[in-house]
Each structure stands twice: as structure tokens, then as C-alpha cells.
Design an enzyme around this catalytic site. Structure first.
Site, mmCIF file in Angstrom:
data_model
loop_
_atom_site.group_PDB
_atom_site.id
_atom_site.type_symbol
_atom_site.label_atom_id
_atom_site.label_comp_id
_atom_site.label_asym_id
_atom_site.label_seq_id
_atom_site.Cartn_x
_atom_site.Cartn_y
_atom_site.Cartn_z
ATOM 1 N N SER A 1 0.811 -1.213 0.000
ATOM 2 C CA SER A 1 0.000 0.000 0.000
ATOM 3 C C SER A 1 0.842 1.259 0.000
ATOM 4 O O SER A 1 0.311 2.360 0.057
ATOM 5 C CB SER A 1 -0.922 -0.002 1.230
ATOM 6 O OG SER A 1 -0.190 -0.298 2.403
ATOM 7 N N HIS B 1 -2.776 -3.156 -5.697
ATOM 8 C CA HIS B 1 -3.201 -2.846 -4.332
ATOM 9 C C HIS B 1 -4.705 -2.991 -4.203
ATOM 10 O O HIS B 1 -5.478 -2.163 -4.689
ATOM 11 C CB HIS B 1 -2.759 -1.419 -3.972
ATOM 12 C CG HIS B 1 -3.159 -1.005 -2.603
ATOM 13 N ND1 HIS B 1 -3.430 0.310 -2.280
ATOM 14 C CD2 HIS B 1 -3.352 -1.714 -1.456
ATOM 15 C CE1 HIS B 1 -3.761 0.386 -1.003
ATOM 16 N NE2 HIS B 1 -3.727 -0.826 -0.485
ATOM 17 N N GLU C 1 -5.964 -0.575 -7.053
ATOM 18 C CA GLU C 1 -5.021 0.477 -7.437
ATOM 19 C C GLU C 1 -3.817 -0.196 -8.103
ATOM 20 O O GLU C 1 -3.123 -0.994 -7.474
ATOM 21 C CB GLU C 1 -4.598 1.213 -6.166
ATOM 22 C CG GLU C 1 -3.770 2.451 -6.356
ATOM 23 C CD GLU C 1 -3.539 3.166 -5.016
ATOM 24 O OE1 GLU C 1 -3.518 4.403 -5.020
ATOM 25 O OE2 GLU C 1 -3.374 2.492 -3.979
ATOM 26 N N ASN D 1 -3.541 5.829 -0.101
ATOM 27 C CA ASN D 1 -2.906 6.021 1.205
ATOM 28 C C ASN D 1 -2.143 7.333 1.319
ATOM 29 O O ASN D 1 -1.881 7.803 2.431
ATOM 30 C CB ASN D 1 -2.010 4.828 1.532
ATOM 31 C CG ASN D 1 -2.832 3.648 2.002
ATOM 32 O OD1 ASN D 1 -3.762 3.797 2.779
ATOM 33 N ND2 ASN D 1 -2.505 2.467 1.508
#
Length: 306
Positions: free
Chosen positions: A130, A151, A163, A201
């Protein structure tokens, strides 16, 4: 590149078991690898329970496995496509491998070196990281053009987003094969450059970190912080509750990557977050984090003097 038929997943925690479940639900033969037999046993029970919930809610028909008898039969077929192993050599036949292990660059690199040695030359190696650089992970292999970030959001069978992160040398062929696999899983895809934290993130973790600072400095209680974000900004879950769900150790690791990679003090982890992790209070997976999930326990009063 031919469509993947065999999927390897390394790491049988929440993310790894969820990704393995997705693969089995969508017709792939899946090996779920973990060096801890107890973790594999927990994953097997978790996946079976999760599939049964899909069946009970009539949701399994949205996936591409129901053309035979009943939802229950489809569930049984999905479980039959899953193998659980602690032997990395069993991934030799995998077309596509997703690692979902601890968020540590050194540990991931060590795994990628092993996978690079034993997997077939055409296999794609994907990381569910992440925050960690895909380019640096790829540099540990002899096939950087076949390394990519994939991800998933937690929990993978439910959350709609994947992602995709290309490293400096990730080939178009690898990207398109990864995109095709995500689409097979009925996911919406976003693409990020290989920058610390990527998209989700880079935005989410500073918000969670700021929630910890809000608690740390005594602005409000954890309940009011979470209620404020849920009702004031229409978030389905408060940032502190979400941190417990993700794992405070994971949140701290990501904040450290952001702080080191971006070099800005605004990404420095909150001391309270560090203290919680140091105390072993890492969230739901251990029964206690910001909140206490143990039955019959007294509510935790978090403060800067933890």
C-alpha cells in the site's frame, strides 16, 4: 500474454485470504501460501465462512461462477479450486502471483528474490503493497518488466477498487494482464505513479494520523472524533475505527514510508500511534487497538499518557 489460469497468493492474513477467495470465485486455481500452518487454518475457515455469507445473501450470482446447479454448488466449486500450502515450490506453475505479506520493503524483497528463482519465466509478480516503491521491489528480481503493484482494498471480496502501480520498468504487457485480472474480479481500476503511498494512502493515512493527533492533544474523545467524521463528512466508518480495522502497525509502516519518501514533517507519525504499536495494541486482529474488541473488557480511555 495468455489469460491467467493459476494464481499464487503469498500471505494468508486478511488481504491474502481475500485475494485468494476472489481468484477462486472467478474460476482460477489458487495456491495460498503461508509459512505459518495456523494462519493457513484460520484463512481456510475465514474463506469458507465468507463464501457461505455470499451464498446466504444471494450475492454469489454476481460473480462468474454460477452456471451449474445452485449457489451452494458454486461455493463448493470455488473452495475446490483453493489449495493451502507452506511450500513455496508449489507456486512454480502459477501464471500470476500476488504477495500480501508484512509491509516491509526488506521482507518483500527477500520474497521476490525467492519467487524470481522458482517461478516460470513468464509469471507476473505483483505486490499488494500500500506504499512501498514497486521499482525498488522489482530491482530485486531478474524480471523488473514483470513486476507491478496491485493494491486491493480491504476486504478484497467486497471493496470495488484496485489500485495498479507501474514501476519504472513495468511493461505494457504486464500492465494489461494485471488490468485484465482486476476486471475479471469486477473491480474498478485506478492507476498511480510509483510515488510513496500511491493515491489512496497518500490521502487516507495523513487523515488517520491527524485523527490520532486530535486524540493525542486532547481535542476530543475517540468516539466524538469518529462520530464527527462519520456524520460530518459522510464517511461510513470513523478514521480511528478504520485504523483499527487496517491494523495500527500497517498504518504506522505507511506513515514511515510517506515521511521518509516525501521528506516533509507533516507526515511524521503521531507519537500516540507509535505508542499503541509499541504496546502491541494494533487493532482488531489482536483484539485491542484504539478500541477494545475483547468480550467483557472495560472501555479503553486513550490519552497522551498511555
Amino acid at each position: 500474454m495468455a489469460e491467467a489460469k493459476n494464481l499464487g497468493v503469498v500471505g494468508s492474513g486478511q488481504m491474502g485470504s481475500g485475494i485468494a477467495q476472489l481468484g477462486a470465485m472467478h474460476g482460477l486455481h489458487v495456491w495460498l501460501l503461508d509459512t505459518d500452518p495456523t494462519a493457513l487454518y484460520r484463512a481456510k475457515k475465514s474463506i469458507s465462512s465468507s463464501l457461505q455469507r455470499f451464498v446466504s445473501k444471494g450475492q454469489i450470482s454476481q460473480f462468474s461462477l454460477v452456471h451449474y446447479f445452485t449457489w451452494q454448488a458454486a461455493c463448493t466449486e470455488a473452495l475446490g479450486r483453493l489449495e493451502y500450502t507452506s511450500n513455496i515450490d508449489e507456486l512454480r506453475s502459477a501464471d500470476f502471483i500476488v504477495e500480501a505479506i508484512v509491509e516491509s520493503e526488506d521482507v518483500k524483497k527477500k520474497l521476490f528474490i525467492e519467487l524470481d528463482k522458482i517461478t516460470k519465466s513468464s509469471a507476473i509478480l505483483a505486490s499488494n503493497t500500500s506504499s512501498i516503491s514497486i521499482t525498488r521491489l522489482a530491482s530485486a528480481t531478474s524480471r523488473p518488466c514483470q513486476v507491478i503493484g496491485m493494491h486491493f482494498m480491504n476486504p478484497p471480496p467486497i471493496m470495488k477498487l484496485v489500485e495498479i502501480v507501474r514501476g519504472a520498468d513495468t511493461s505494457d504487457e504486464t500492465f494489461h494482464a494485471t488490468k485484465a485480472l482486476a476486471e475479471r474480479f469486477h473491480k474498478t481500476i485506478i492507476c498511480s505513479q510509483d510515488h510513496p503511498g500511491f493515491i489512496v494512502n497518500r490521502i487516507l493515512m495523513p487523515m488517520i494520523n491527524e485523527a490520532f493527533f486530535t486524540l493525542y492533544t486532547g481535542v476530543a474523545t475517540k468516539e466524538d472524533i469518529d462520530t464527527g467524521m462519520k456524520l460530518g463528512t459522510n464517511h461510513p466508518i470513523g478514521p480511528l475505527e478504520l485504523a483499527d480495522f487496517i491494523g495500527l502497525d500497517v498504518c504506522l509502516s505507511i506513515m514511515k514510508v510517506l515521511h521518509a519518501g516525501l521528506g516533509d514533517s507533516k507526515y511524521a507519525p503521531c507519537p500516540l500511534l507509535v505508542q499503541y504499536v509499541d504496546a502491541g495494541r494494533v487493532g482488531r486482529k489482536c483484539g485491542v487497538g484504539v478500541y477494545d474488541y475483547r468480550k467483557g473488557s472495560e472501555p479503553i480511555k486513550a490519552s497522551p499518557r498511555l
